[in-house]
Design a protein around this motif. Structure first.
Motif, PDB file in Angstrom:
ATOM      1  N   TRP A  76      20.204  14.656   1.932  1.00 24.53           N
ATOM      2  CA  TRP A  76      20.242  13.204   1.761  1.00 24.53           C
ATOM      3  C   TRP A  76      21.524  12.581   2.300  1.00 24.53           C
ATOM      4  N   LYS A  77      22.604  13.335   2.394  1.00 21.12           N
ATOM      5  CA  LYS A  77      23.882  12.783   2.868  1.00 21.12           C
ATOM      6  C   LYS A  77      23.843  12.456   4.364  1.00 21.12           C
ATOM      7  N   GLN A  78      22.894  13.039   5.101  1.00 23.45           N
ATOM      8  CA  GLN A  78      22.784  12.781   6.537  1.00 23.45           C
ATOM      9  C   GLN A  78      22.009  11.497   6.845  1.00 23.45           C
ATOM     10  N   VAL A  79      21.481  10.842   5.833  1.00 21.43           N
ATOM     11  CA  VAL A  79      20.676   9.639   6.051  1.00 21.43           C
ATOM     12  C   VAL A  79      21.594   8.443   6.300  1.00 21.43           C
ATOM     13  N   ASN A  80      21.382   7.792   7.445  1.00 23.96           N
ATOM     14  CA  ASN A  80      22.153   6.594   7.794  1.00 23.96           C
ATOM     15  C   ASN A  80      21.303   5.332   7.749  1.00 23.96           C
ATOM     16  N   PHE A  81      20.011   5.481   8.006  1.00 25.18           N
ATOM     17  CA  PHE A  81      19.077   4.370   8.030  1.00 25.18           C
ATOM     18  C   PHE A  81      17.821   4.779   7.273  1.00 25.18           C
ATOM     19  N   ALA A  82      17.253   3.866   6.503  1.00 25.81           N
ATOM     20  CA  ALA A  82      16.081   4.206   5.690  1.00 25.81           C
ATOM     21  C   ALA A  82      15.054   3.095   5.701  1.00 25.81           C
ATOM     22  N   THR A  83      13.820   3.498   5.458  1.00 24.00           N
ATOM     23  CA  THR A  83      12.730   2.556   5.202  1.00 24.00           C
ATOM     24  C   THR A  83      12.061   3.008   3.907  1.00 24.00           C
ATOM     25  N   VAL A  84      11.328   2.109   3.307  1.00 20.12           N
ATOM     26  CA  VAL A  84      10.665   2.447   2.049  1.00 20.12           C
ATOM     27  C   VAL A  84       9.162   2.479   2.268  1.00 20.12           C
ATOM     28  N   ASN A  85       8.529   3.476   1.693  1.00 23.18           N
ATOM     29  CA  ASN A  85       7.081   3.619   1.719  1.00 23.18           C
ATOM     30  C   ASN A  85       6.606   3.441   0.281  1.00 23.18           C
ATOM     31  N   ASP A  86       6.183   2.242  -0.054  1.00 19.44           N
ATOM     32  CA  ASP A  86       5.733   1.927  -1.407  1.00 19.44           C
ATOM     33  C   ASP A  86       4.212   2.045  -1.435  1.00 19.44           C
ATOM     34  N   ASP A  87       3.712   3.200  -1.885  1.00 25.20           N
ATOM     35  CA  ASP A  87       2.266   3.433  -1.923  1.00 25.20           C
ATOM     36  C   ASP A  87       1.597   2.439  -2.866  1.00 25.20           C
ATOM     37  N   PRO A  88       0.333   2.104  -2.606  1.00 24.86           N
ATOM     38  CA  PRO A  88      -0.381   1.237  -3.545  1.00 24.86           C
ATOM     39  C   PRO A  88      -0.543   1.926  -4.898  1.00 24.86           C
ATOM     40  N   ILE A  89      -0.602   1.122  -5.920  1.00 26.03           N
ATOM     41  CA  ILE A  89      -0.801   1.661  -7.266  1.00 26.03           C
ATOM     42  C   ILE A  89      -2.209   2.240  -7.339  1.00 26.03           C
ATOM     43  N   ALA A  90      -2.324   3.466  -7.841  1.00 21.54           N
ATOM     44  CA  ALA A  90      -3.614   4.166  -7.879  1.00 21.54           C
ATOM     45  C   ALA A  90      -3.970   4.560  -9.305  1.00 21.54           C
ATOM     46  N   GLU A  91      -5.262   4.534  -9.590  1.00 20.61           N
ATOM     47  CA  GLU A  91      -5.766   4.980 -10.890  1.00 20.61           C
ATOM     48  C   GLU A  91      -5.694   6.505 -10.963  1.00 20.61           C
ATOM     49  N   MET A  92      -5.304   7.012 -12.109  1.00 17.63           N
ATOM     50  CA  MET A  92      -5.293   8.453 -12.332  1.00 17.63           C
ATOM     51  C   MET A  92      -6.538   8.803 -13.144  1.00 17.63           C
ATOM     52  N   HIS A  93      -7.039  10.004 -12.945  1.00 16.27           N
ATOM     53  CA  HIS A  93      -8.234  10.444 -13.648  1.00 16.27           C
ATOM     54  C   HIS A  93      -7.897  11.603 -14.576  1.00 16.27           C
ATOM     55  N   GLY A  94      -8.723  11.784 -15.600  1.00 16.05           N
ATOM     56  CA  GLY A  94      -8.540  12.893 -16.523  1.00 16.05           C
ATOM     57  C   GLY A  94      -7.739  12.546 -17.766  1.00 16.05           C
ATOM     58  N   TYR A  95      -7.543  11.265 -18.015  1.00 19.42           N
ATOM     59  CA  TYR A  95      -6.801  10.838 -19.198  1.00 19.42           C
ATOM     60  C   TYR A  95      -7.701   9.959 -20.066  1.00 19.42           C
ATOM     61  N   ILE A  96      -7.433   9.948 -21.363  1.00 23.82           N
ATOM     62  CA  ILE A  96      -8.276   9.195 -22.296  1.00 23.82           C
ATOM     63  C   ILE A  96      -8.149   7.687 -22.059  1.00 23.82           C
ATOM     64  N   ILE A  97      -6.943   7.218 -21.795  1.00 23.14           N
ATOM     65  CA  ILE A  97      -6.733   5.804 -21.509  1.00 23.14           C
ATOM     66  C   ILE A  97      -6.466   5.646 -20.012  1.00 23.14           C
ATOM     67  N   PRO A  98      -6.764   4.482 -19.453  1.00 24.34           N
ATOM     68  CA  PRO A  98      -6.489   4.273 -18.029  1.00 24.34           C
ATOM     69  C   PRO A  98      -4.981   4.308 -17.756  1.00 24.34           C
ATOM     70  N   ILE A  99      -4.596   5.156 -16.829  1.00 23.82           N
ATOM     71  CA  ILE A  99      -3.194   5.260 -16.421  1.00 23.82           C
ATOM     72  C   ILE A  99      -3.151   5.087 -14.910  1.00 23.82           C
ATOM     73  N   ARG A 100      -2.197   4.285 -14.449  1.00 20.38           N
ATOM     74  CA  ARG A 100      -2.017   4.075 -13.015  1.00 20.38           C
ATOM     75  C   ARG A 100      -0.670   4.654 -12.598  1.00 20.38           C
ATOM     76  N   VAL A 101      -0.599   5.156 -11.374  1.00 22.32           N
ATOM     77  CA  VAL A 101       0.627   5.739 -10.847  1.00 22.32           C
ATOM     78  C   VAL A 101       1.092   4.913  -9.648  1.00 22.32           C
ATOM     79  N   GLN A 102       2.392   4.733  -9.575  1.00 23.56           N
ATOM     80  CA  GLN A 102       3.009   4.031  -8.460  1.00 23.56           C
ATOM     81  C   GLN A 102       4.068   4.955  -7.868  1.00 23.56           C
ATOM     82  N   ARG A 103       3.864   5.360  -6.619  1.00 19.83           N
ATOM     83  CA  ARG A 103       4.775   6.301  -5.955  1.00 19.83           C
ATOM     84  C   ARG A 103       5.626   5.542  -4.960  1.00 19.83           C
ATOM     85  N   ILE A 104       6.925   5.762  -5.021  1.00 19.77           N
ATOM     86  CA  ILE A 104       7.860   5.139  -4.093  1.00 19.77           C
ATOM     87  C   ILE A 104       8.594   6.248  -3.360  1.00 19.77           C
ATOM     88  N   GLU A 105       8.643   6.101  -2.045  1.00 21.84           N
ATOM     89  CA  GLU A 105       9.245   7.132  -1.206  1.00 21.84           C
ATOM     90  C   GLU A 105      10.155   6.455  -0.180  1.00 21.84           C
TER      91      GLU A 105
END
Length: 163
Positions: A76-105
């Motif tokens: 990470w110390k070699q990074v001089n310039f960056a962009t952000v990849n903000d994925d769309p919020i997605a529904e997760m499956h396999g849980y009793i209540i609805p849970i959404r995940v938001q991934r930021i990269e």
């Protein structure tokens, strides 16, 4: 104010739970130990409307503890310039209540490789919380150290140079 409304609603539901619990042995044609069965059924019937909330919140908190973490590349110390990849919020499956995940990269603009990523999780709760009692609130969790790490990396400056 909401508490004043919920107290009578709870009392009504308690009475309904006792009545339902006392009728279940008759509906199932059980003749022995009906009093004991009724007493054991009262808490089950009483908690049934919020069982998804209880189990789902436990799942949500476990998910937050396990997966709401920051991943930082060793170079990470070699990074001089960056962009952000903000994925769309997605529904997760396999849980009793609805849970959404938001991934930021965050991507190194020069190498096009990710150097930092993390996930946030969101829920509106169980059936009752989503449809009446929750007043449309969302519970979210993010990695505890994400803000501090972004500040230490001077991410705003990296993003400004990356555009």
């Amino acid at each position: 104010m909401i508490g004043l409304i919920l107290i009578p609603a709870f009392i009504v539901w308690l009475v309904i739970s006792v009545v339902i619990s006392s009728k279940i042995p008759d509906w199932l044609r059980i003749k022995k130990h009906t009093t004991a069965i009724t007493v054991l059924l009262i808490p089950v019937v009483l908690l049934a409307p919020i069982a998804d909330e209880i189990i789902g919140r436990a799942q949500f908190h476990y998910l937050c503890k396990k997966e709401a973490v920051v991943w930082l590349s060793p170079d990470w110390k070699q990074v001089n310039f960056a962009t952000v990849n903000d994925d769309p919020i997605a529904e997760m499956h396999g849980y009793i209540i609805p849970i959404r995940v938001q991934r930021i990269e965050f991507i190194n603009s020069e190498t096009k490789e990710p150097f930092l990523s993390y996930k946030g999780f969101h829920t509106k709760g169980g059936f009752l919380m989503r449809n009446s009692l929750g007043l449309n609130f969302t519970t979210s969790c993010w990695p505890k150290d994400s803000t501090q790490i972004l500040k230490e990396l001077n991410i705003d400056q990296l993003l400004k140079h990356g555009k």
